[in-house]
Design an enzyme around this catalytic site. Structure first.
Site, mmCIF file in Angstrom:
data_model
loop_
_atom_site.group_PDB
_atom_site.id
_atom_site.type_symbol
_atom_site.label_atom_id
_atom_site.label_comp_id
_atom_site.label_asym_id
_atom_site.label_seq_id
_atom_site.Cartn_x
_atom_site.Cartn_y
_atom_site.Cartn_z
ATOM 1 N N CYS A 129 1.208 -1.333 -0.410
ATOM 2 C CA CYS A 129 0.133 0.234 0.373
ATOM 3 C C CYS A 129 0.968 1.307 -0.099
ATOM 4 C CB CYS A 129 -0.359 -0.039 1.006
ATOM 5 S SG CYS A 129 -2.046 1.502 1.409
ATOM 6 N N HIS B 41 -8.777 -3.730 -2.649
ATOM 7 C CA HIS B 41 -7.987 -3.044 -2.303
ATOM 8 C C HIS B 41 -8.483 -1.291 -2.402
ATOM 9 C CE1 HIS B 41 -4.514 -2.272 -0.745
ATOM 10 N NE2 HIS B 41 -4.085 -0.900 -1.214
ATOM 11 N N GLU B 42 -8.615 -0.910 -3.082
ATOM 12 C CA GLU B 42 -8.619 0.321 -3.244
ATOM 13 C C GLU B 42 -10.423 0.680 -2.882
ATOM 14 O OE1 GLU B 42 -6.969 2.504 -3.854
ATOM 15 O OE2 GLU B 42 -5.238 1.235 -4.478
ATOM 16 N N HIS C 293 -9.768 1.340 0.852
ATOM 17 C CA HIS C 293 -10.082 2.544 1.533
ATOM 18 C C HIS C 293 -10.402 3.284 1.761
ATOM 19 C CE1 HIS C 293 -4.924 2.123 1.445
ATOM 20 N NE2 HIS C 293 -5.327 2.129 0.206
#
Length: 203
Positions: free
Chosen positions: A112, A155-156, A159
């Site tokens: 990351c 993954h994004e 966030h």
């Protein structure tokens, strides 16, 4: 780039419209397209594959990602611009992901840009997903992705919900990186102090 320990990385991001004006802390108001372009440039500078708005201090539901023509690791340490190997760029507003395959994959290594230097395998991600989102013209879009690209999108999206990839691993993995994480947290604290001082001077 906001780093591990910065509170904005733990906030649940808010929906946005393609016509919104956004203010990145430390900068003048910009259009969503301008912010997305700047995010892509930042991502290329950091040699990443994705970047979410909270990582630049904006708690809105926006991320960018790219597909490259070959494996980034093959060019480690070389000066070849990443843009020259981009197959496709993605800019997604208000993304929603649905798994298309119940099987989870743990084989890829994740890192990351907000947790520099730390990489781990074992994060369970859906192998195939459908993602619905709004594009920069305000139009609804959808696409399907699998394997590595599906992992990038998941993954994004994490966030945007205040979740980091280390949260999806056993506690002892985070403990193994305690010293490194403390250094990153200190860097985050220093940056926030400098940003606050800058905002006071300019306002």
């Amino acid at each position: 780039m906001r780093l591990y320990g910065d509170p904005v990385l733990r906030r649940k991001a808010k929906p946005l419209a393609a016509t919104d004006l956004l203010t990145v802390p430390g900068f003048q108001p910009q259009t969503v397209r301008e912010v997305a372009d700047a995010m892509l440039e930042t991502m290329f500078e950091q040699r990443g594959v994705g970047l979410a708005a909270p990582q630049i201090g904006l708690p809105v539901r926006l991320f960018v990602a790219v597909e490259y023509a070959d494996d980034e690791e093959e060019h480690e340490g070389q000066d070849k611009p990443l843009r020259s190997r981009v197959l496709r760029e993605y800019v997604m507003l208000n993304p929603v992901i649905r798994p298309l395959n119940k099987k989870k994959d743990r084989s890829y290594q994740e890192g990351c840009l907000s947790i520099p230097g730390i990489y781990e395998e074992g994060v369970a991600r859906a192998r195939q997903v459908r993602i619905d989102y709004t594009d920069l013209e305000g139009q609804p879009r959808s696409l399907e992705a699998e394997d590595y690209l599906a992992r990038v999108f998941q993954h994004e999206l994490d966030h945007l919900d205040g979740v980091l990839f280390l949260d999806r691993l056993p506690d002892d993995v985070t403990s193994d990186h305690r010293a490194e994480l403390l250094k990153i947290q200190q860097a985050a604290k220093t940056y926030l102090t400098e940003l606050t001082a800058w905002e006071k001077r300019t306002h």
